[in-house]
Scaffold this active site. Sequence first.
Site, PDB file in Angstrom:
ATOM      1  N   ASP A  81       0.832  -1.211   0.000  1.00  0.00           N
ATOM      2  CA  ASP A  81       0.000   0.000   0.000  1.00  0.00           C
ATOM      3  C   ASP A  81       0.865   1.260   0.000  1.00  0.00           C
ATOM      4  O   ASP A  81       0.515   2.261  -0.611  1.00  0.00           O
ATOM      5  CB  ASP A  81      -0.923   0.005   1.222  1.00  0.00           C
ATOM      6  CG  ASP A  81      -1.839  -1.202   1.217  1.00  0.00           C
ATOM      7  OD1 ASP A  81      -2.418  -1.494   0.167  1.00  0.00           O
ATOM      8  OD2 ASP A  81      -1.943  -1.871   2.263  1.00  0.00           O
ATOM      9  N   LYS A  91       1.355  -2.603   4.533  1.00  0.00           N
ATOM     10  CA  LYS A  91       0.549  -3.580   3.804  1.00  0.00           C
ATOM     11  C   LYS A  91      -0.718  -3.887   4.602  1.00  0.00           C
ATOM     12  O   LYS A  91      -0.846  -3.497   5.744  1.00  0.00           O
ATOM     13  CB  LYS A  91       1.346  -4.867   3.569  1.00  0.00           C
ATOM     14  CG  LYS A  91       2.468  -4.661   2.551  1.00  0.00           C
ATOM     15  CD  LYS A  91       3.248  -5.931   2.234  1.00  0.00           C
ATOM     16  CE  LYS A  91       2.416  -7.122   1.944  1.00  0.00           C
ATOM     17  NZ  LYS A  91       1.407  -6.936   0.875  1.00  0.00           N
ATOM     18  N   GLU A 100       0.519 -12.481   4.855  1.00  0.00           N
ATOM     19  CA  GLU A 100       1.543 -11.930   3.957  1.00  0.00           C
ATOM     20  C   GLU A 100       2.887 -11.812   4.663  1.00  0.00           C
ATOM     21  O   GLU A 100       3.937 -12.066   4.069  1.00  0.00           O
ATOM     22  CB  GLU A 100       1.087 -10.559   3.434  1.00  0.00           C
ATOM     23  CG  GLU A 100      -0.106 -10.663   2.492  1.00  0.00           C
ATOM     24  CD  GLU A 100      -0.752  -9.332   2.167  1.00  0.00           C
ATOM     25  OE1 GLU A 100      -1.592  -9.314   1.261  1.00  0.00           O
ATOM     26  OE2 GLU A 100      -0.444  -8.322   2.821  1.00  0.00           O
TER      27      GLU A 100
HETATM   28  C1  A5P Z   1      -3.269  -6.970   0.929  1.00  0.00           C
HETATM   29  O1  A5P Z   1      -3.556  -7.250   2.237  1.00  0.00           O
HETATM   30  C2  A5P Z   1      -2.295  -5.846   0.805  1.00  0.00           C
HETATM   31  O2  A5P Z   1      -1.170  -5.961   1.603  1.00  0.00           O
HETATM   32  C3  A5P Z   1      -1.922  -5.642  -0.659  1.00  0.00           C
HETATM   33  O3  A5P Z   1      -0.681  -6.192  -0.931  1.00  0.00           O
HETATM   34  C4  A5P Z   1      -1.935  -4.228  -0.947  1.00  0.00           C
HETATM   35  O4  A5P Z   1      -3.181  -3.690  -0.516  1.00  0.00           O
HETATM   36  C5  A5P Z   1      -1.691  -3.902  -2.424  1.00  0.00           C
HETATM   37  O5  A5P Z   1      -2.868  -4.018  -3.155  1.00  0.00           O
HETATM   38  P1  A5P Z   1      -2.946  -3.679  -4.705  1.00  0.00           P
HETATM   39  O6  A5P Z   1      -1.998  -4.566  -5.417  1.00  0.00           O
HETATM   40  O7  A5P Z   1      -4.384  -3.968  -5.049  1.00  0.00           O
HETATM   41  O8  A5P Z   1      -2.619  -2.232  -4.878  1.00  0.00           O
END
Ligand code: A5P
Length: 207
Positions: A81, A91, A100
């Site tokens: 993010d 994230k 993750e």
């Molecule tokens: C998920 O929990 C997040 O850590 C994602 O890796 C993060 O939101 C990135 O998302 P996008 O790839 O949709 O931008």
Amino acid sequence: VDAEKRVAAEAAAALVEDGMTVGLGTGSTVEHLLAALSARKLRIRCVATSMQTERAALGLGLRVEPFEALERLDLAIDGADQIAPDRWLVKGGGGAHTREKIVAAAADRFVVIASSDKLVDELRPPIPLELLRFGLAATLRALGHAGLRDEQSPDGNLIADYHGAIGDPASLAAWLSSTPGVVEHGLFPPVLVDEILVGSGPGVERR
Ligand code: A5P
């Protein structure tokens, strides 16, 4: 933005080799990764950080295994993010940051893929949190500045966002980790991050 996500994801897919164990992150950038990996028709074993990723990966013919018996992974690839210049990440926009982080930490190499709008001068709130349901009101009181999302983690816990000041990310990360009831937070330290691939116009910038 979507084109930048795609080129970053395709560059990461090119790092994957036959026979590898691969951790798959969550989000729209990872969706491009899944398509690129599937197109390469490699013999790889994957673990998924969310049901969304697992479903999409299986639908594309990738082999997905439970992450209970594998002790380590060769490579993990995930979006972010926010990406700070010192490689601290935020994230958890998709509420999957606990899985993750486990996957990133278990991988010999953790590669972050993102569009250029994820690069920030310094991290800003909110910081995603995964909270245990037991004692929830007390945990929220201890955190002070946190709001619940109408969303569950892949493991059935609650997702919240911490809206307080960040200051030094290491200090905030340590405080959040030491708060009982917080399963995990979305601050990822630089030590976890091996490579960052950022879509930049039609090309990819490697950090
Ligand atoms: C998920 O929990 C997040 O850590 C994602 O890796 C993060 O939101 C990135 O998302 P996008 O790839 O949709 O931008």
